[in-house]
Design a protein around this motif. Structure first.
Motif: not given
Ligand code: ZN
Length: 318
Positions: A83-109
């Motif tokens: 979560v700290i890495k995500l918060s400090n990122a300049d940019i984030i890339f994830y797969n989407g279409l619910h592949l990372e099913g337990k991270m959806a709220d984090l990407f939104e945040e």
């Protein structure tokens, strides 16, 4: 007096607990904080996306992949360090279409915090996406990387974003993308050519979870998974029975395990086939939702795709 002592004890307990918490979180921050250099700090989820960003960015960016080899993205839960890495990122890339099913709220945040956060599957035209198993509108199969030409669309999409965000390195991103797209075209031809070596009646791919539908459509295989599109869906006794009947009926020579999925379901299937007086081999390990170790050829996207088609062809050829 008794109450005074008690309150003092309570205050001391609270103070020491807070200090322990402070030590704990400051430790996490130190371990997980990203380097402060001039390079673009890119945080990625799956090993396939991490590999792509390394290819495109070369030395111009720092890539921080959250998932290592063999990690199942369907069940992956971000740690506090992630979560700290995500918060400090300049940019984030994830797969989407619910592949990372337990991270959806984090990407939104992260999006809400104005960190550019992209699902790479947004690259794919909706008409090319396969339906998900939930049967509601907007539910799609997330495993697009197993069709090399769909992954090529992702390369173009990610390159455009990098060029826009970091125009000083536009030349590096574009040059690497053009070279890589040529390599992917050759890879696609390779998979097509090798797949054709398997006689049509043997082109049936049976795996633990249903990751290979895009692969099947692209390269002419009928694909059957014991579990559903997500490894979070459990295989029932009826699923094992039906698939065992199918294997015996069509004399399928091999079934496959996946490196990021438990092997017990495929082993149960093999046993069920055996109890019907037929023998099906375990044809080898496929890389479905995660690549191999970094120092192995399967530790790259290209190596992973080659390994899969070579393993499938070898096991299904009579
Ligand atoms: Zn999957």
């Amino acid at each position: 007096m008794k109450y005074k002592v008690l309150s003092l004890v309570i205050v001391l307990v609270i103070l020491s607990a807070s200090y322990a918490l402070y030590l704990y979180t400051s430790n996490i921050t130190n371990n997980a904080s990203l380097p402060s250099n001039n390079k673009l700090q890119v945080v990625t989820t799956t090993t396939m996306i991490t590999d792509l960003l390394k290819v495109l960015g070369e030395d111009a960016i720092d890539v921080h992949g959250l998932m290592g080899p063999g990690i199942d993205p369907h069940s992956f839960q971000a740690t506090e360090g992630d979560v700290i890495k995500l918060s400090n990122a300049d940019i984030i890339f994830y797969n989407g279409l619910h592949l990372e099913g337990k991270m959806a709220d984090l990407f939104e945040e992260m999006s809400k915090r104005n960190i550019p956060t992209y699902a790479v599957t947004d690259a794919i035209d909706k008409s090319k996406l396969l339906a998900g198993e939930d049967n509601y509108e907007g539910s799609y199969d997330p495993h697009i990387w197993l069709d090399v030409m769909l992954w090529k669309d992702v390369v173009v999409f990610v390159t455009d974003i990098l060029v826009e965000l970091d125009s000083s390195n536009a030349y590096v991103y574009s040059k690497n993308a053009n070279n890589y797209i040529e390599e992917l075209k050759i890879l696609h031809e390779y998979v097509n050519t090798v797949a054709l070596k398997v006689p049509e009646e043997h082109r049936v791919l049976i795996t633990a979870h249903d990751a290979f539908q895009y692969f099947g459509i692209a390269y002419g295989f009928k694909v059957l998974g014991l579990q559903g599109l997500s490894t979070e869906t459990q295989a029932g006794i009826a699923d094992v029975r039906n698939l065992a009947d199918f294997i015996c009926q069509h004399k399928i020579p091999a079934i496959f395990i996946e490196t990021s999925v438990q092997t017990r379901h495929i082993e149960a299937l093999k046993e069920a086939v055996q109890s019907r007086n037929f023998n099906v081999e375990i044809g080898g390990e496929l890389f479905s939702d995660s690549m191999g170790d970094l120092h192995e050829p399967e530790g790259t996207y290209i190596g992973m795709v080659k390994h899969n088609i070579d393993t499938i062809t070898k096991a299904l050829n009579p």
